[in-house]
Design a protein around this motif. Sequence first.
Motif, PDB file in Angstrom:
ATOM      1  N   ALA A 220      14.649   1.684 -10.576  1.00  0.00           N
ATOM      2  CA  ALA A 220      15.105   0.458 -10.635  1.00  0.00           C
ATOM      3  C   ALA A 220      14.835  -0.496  -9.554  1.00  0.00           C
ATOM      4  N   VAL A 221      14.596   0.165  -8.256  1.00  0.00           N
ATOM      5  CA  VAL A 221      14.371  -0.709  -7.085  1.00  0.00           C
ATOM      6  C   VAL A 221      12.930  -0.898  -7.292  1.00  0.00           C
ATOM      7  N   VAL A 222      11.964   0.014  -7.821  1.00  0.00           N
ATOM      8  CA  VAL A 222      10.774  -0.313  -7.790  1.00  0.00           C
ATOM      9  C   VAL A 222      10.366  -1.407  -8.732  1.00  0.00           C
ATOM     10  N   MET A 223      11.094  -1.316  -9.983  1.00  0.00           N
ATOM     11  CA  MET A 223      10.808  -2.183 -11.068  1.00  0.00           C
ATOM     12  C   MET A 223      11.175  -3.597 -10.626  1.00  0.00           C
ATOM     13  N   PHE A 224      12.300  -3.809  -9.817  1.00  0.00           N
ATOM     14  CA  PHE A 224      12.645  -5.281  -9.603  1.00  0.00           C
ATOM     15  C   PHE A 224      11.925  -5.702  -7.899  1.00  0.00           C
ATOM     16  N   ASP A 225      11.122  -4.942  -7.621  1.00  0.00           N
ATOM     17  CA  ASP A 225      10.310  -5.472  -6.467  1.00  0.00           C
ATOM     18  C   ASP A 225       9.055  -6.299  -7.071  1.00  0.00           C
ATOM     19  N   PRO A 226       9.154  -7.636  -6.639  1.00  0.00           N
ATOM     20  CA  PRO A 226       8.058  -8.434  -7.241  1.00  0.00           C
ATOM     21  C   PRO A 226       6.757  -8.022  -6.895  1.00  0.00           C
ATOM     22  N   LEU A 227       6.496  -7.810  -5.634  1.00  0.00           N
ATOM     23  CA  LEU A 227       5.401  -7.390  -5.189  1.00  0.00           C
ATOM     24  C   LEU A 227       4.726  -6.253  -6.057  1.00  0.00           C
ATOM     25  N   LEU A 228       5.526  -5.244  -6.225  1.00  0.00           N
ATOM     26  CA  LEU A 228       5.203  -3.894  -6.882  1.00  0.00           C
ATOM     27  C   LEU A 228       4.900  -4.286  -8.309  1.00  0.00           C
ATOM     28  N   ILE A 229       5.685  -5.124  -9.016  1.00  0.00           N
ATOM     29  CA  ILE A 229       5.476  -5.502 -10.351  1.00  0.00           C
ATOM     30  C   ILE A 229       4.063  -6.320 -10.857  1.00  0.00           C
ATOM     31  N   MET A 230       3.864  -7.513  -9.816  1.00  0.00           N
ATOM     32  CA  MET A 230       2.652  -8.164 -10.047  1.00  0.00           C
ATOM     33  C   MET A 230       1.640  -7.343  -9.456  1.00  0.00           C
ATOM     34  N   GLY A 231       1.750  -6.327  -8.796  1.00  0.00           N
ATOM     35  CA  GLY A 231       0.491  -5.635  -8.239  1.00  0.00           C
ATOM     36  C   GLY A 231       0.024  -6.166  -7.120  1.00  0.00           C
ATOM     37  N   ASP A 232       0.586  -7.036  -6.251  1.00  0.00           N
ATOM     38  CA  ASP A 232       0.297  -7.519  -5.043  1.00  0.00           C
ATOM     39  C   ASP A 232       0.737  -6.736  -3.968  1.00  0.00           C
ATOM     40  N   ASP A 233       0.006  -5.549  -3.917  1.00  0.00           N
ATOM     41  CA  ASP A 233       0.414  -4.365  -2.880  1.00  0.00           C
ATOM     42  C   ASP A 233      -0.585  -4.142  -1.766  1.00  0.00           C
ATOM     43  N   GLU A 234      -1.695  -5.142  -1.426  1.00  0.00           N
ATOM     44  CA  GLU A 234      -2.392  -4.965  -0.477  1.00  0.00           C
ATOM     45  C   GLU A 234      -1.729  -5.225   0.805  1.00  0.00           C
ATOM     46  N   PRO A 235      -2.059  -4.274   1.903  1.00  0.00           N
ATOM     47  CA  PRO A 235      -1.433  -4.971   3.103  1.00  0.00           C
ATOM     48  C   PRO A 235      -1.609  -6.213   3.715  1.00  0.00           C
ATOM     49  N   ARG A 236      -0.746  -6.897   4.153  1.00  0.00           N
ATOM     50  CA  ARG A 236      -0.979  -8.418   4.473  1.00  0.00           C
ATOM     51  C   ARG A 236      -1.851  -8.552   5.652  1.00  0.00           C
ATOM     52  N   ARG A 237      -2.673  -9.272   5.558  1.00  0.00           N
ATOM     53  CA  ARG A 237      -3.451  -9.814   6.502  1.00  0.00           C
ATOM     54  C   ARG A 237      -3.268 -11.357   7.100  1.00  0.00           C
ATOM     55  N   PRO A 238      -3.272 -11.418   8.384  1.00  0.00           N
ATOM     56  CA  PRO A 238      -3.015 -12.763   9.084  1.00  0.00           C
ATOM     57  C   PRO A 238      -3.663 -13.849   8.378  1.00  0.00           C
ATOM     58  N   ASP A 239      -2.938 -14.858   8.264  1.00  0.00           N
ATOM     59  CA  ASP A 239      -3.152 -16.183   7.783  1.00  0.00           C
ATOM     60  C   ASP A 239      -4.092 -17.019   9.004  1.00  0.00           C
ATOM     61  N   ARG A 240      -5.493 -17.109   9.014  1.00  0.00           N
ATOM     62  CA  ARG A 240      -6.232 -17.723   9.816  1.00  0.00           C
ATOM     63  C   ARG A 240      -6.353 -19.234   9.522  1.00  0.00           C
ATOM     64  N   ARG A 241      -5.797 -19.445   8.543  1.00  0.00           N
ATOM     65  CA  ARG A 241      -5.814 -21.016   8.142  1.00  0.00           C
ATOM     66  C   ARG A 241      -4.676 -22.093   8.801  1.00  0.00           C
ATOM     67  N   ARG A 242      -3.570 -21.214   9.189  1.00  0.00           N
ATOM     68  CA  ARG A 242      -2.545 -21.899   9.933  1.00  0.00           C
ATOM     69  C   ARG A 242      -2.981 -22.561  11.288  1.00  0.00           C
ATOM     70  N   PRO A 243      -3.538 -22.093  12.278  1.00  0.00           N
ATOM     71  CA  PRO A 243      -3.941 -22.794  13.280  1.00  0.00           C
ATOM     72  C   PRO A 243      -4.778 -23.774  13.121  1.00  0.00           C
ATOM     73  N   ARG A 244      -5.635 -24.017  12.045  1.00  0.00           N
ATOM     74  CA  ARG A 244      -6.584 -24.992  11.777  1.00  0.00           C
ATOM     75  C   ARG A 244      -5.641 -26.179  11.223  1.00  0.00           C
ATOM     76  N   THR A 245      -4.752 -25.880  10.305  1.00  0.00           N
ATOM     77  CA  THR A 245      -3.785 -26.701   9.907  1.00  0.00           C
ATOM     78  C   THR A 245      -3.106 -27.510  11.029  1.00  0.00           C
ATOM     79  N   ALA A 246      -2.578 -26.552  11.974  1.00  0.00           N
ATOM     80  CA  ALA A 246      -2.021 -27.222  12.996  1.00  0.00           C
ATOM     81  C   ALA A 246      -2.671 -28.158  13.798  1.00  0.00           C
ATOM     82  N   ARG A 247      -3.883 -27.859  14.024  1.00  0.00           N
ATOM     83  CA  ARG A 247      -4.777 -28.766  14.700  1.00  0.00           C
ATOM     84  C   ARG A 247      -4.834 -30.074  14.184  1.00  0.00           C
TER      85      ARG A 247
END
Length: 251
Positions: A220-247
């Motif tokens: 039940a815990v696994v089934m109700f975790d949205p990342l696992l259900i959608m298959g979005d289980d890749e390790p998170r990568r830093p968002d490099r676009r934020r500094p550009r947006t801030a500038r």
Amino acid sequence: MVTPLVGYVMACLGSALGLRCTVRSLSTDRARKPGWLALGAASIGCGIWTMHFIAMLGFRVAETPISYDASLTFLSLVVAVVVVGIGVFIVGYHGARPAPLLLAGTLTGLGVAGMHHLGMAAMRMNGQLGYDPLVVALSVVIAVVAATAALWAAVSIRGFLASLGASVIMGIAVTGMHYTGMVAVSVHVVEASHAAEGSSLLNVLPMLVGPLIFLVLAAAVVMFDPLLIMGDDEPRRPDRRRPRTARTASM
């Protein structure tokens, strides 16, 4: 054929839940990582343990009834969860590099084999068990190889379908280890008795309730975790676009 098939399904279920929880730990923050790894370890351990005792419901000795010592049976569950946990935490924090993976796989495989033989030692009957050392050694090798492959898959395989395929293979390996170990068993009956042939079923079923409930809750815990259900289980990568947006905003 009922008990081997049901046991195999339970091994696959525990393996699938463990793989998904371990993958989830790779993409979460450090504070929650131990929780996902612990849930994965407990799922795999409970799946292997449940598979063993469901399979043992099909084991009969015609001349004697079989029952199980509750303390040793519970100890075998603790061993299964703890040793799998050691392996899962090693690869969860150190990845699939050869040295940590080999250490984790060896420890976990030996622990699974130890769980199997503790479960066998819990059997009570009017006889004595004997073992073929060569076949026992083969079952231990299968356990170590299966554990190493499972831990590698836990941190290396991405995507729901790939993890599902890995859990099916793990189920085959775990079940193969169990039945290879059972080929090594012989029984020397001391005093023949044909009474209460089905006592093993009544003795084991209450012990299976707790691990089965845990596996349902873990599912039940696994089934109700949205990342696992959608298959979005890749390790998170830093968002490099934020500094550009801030500038851009500061300009």
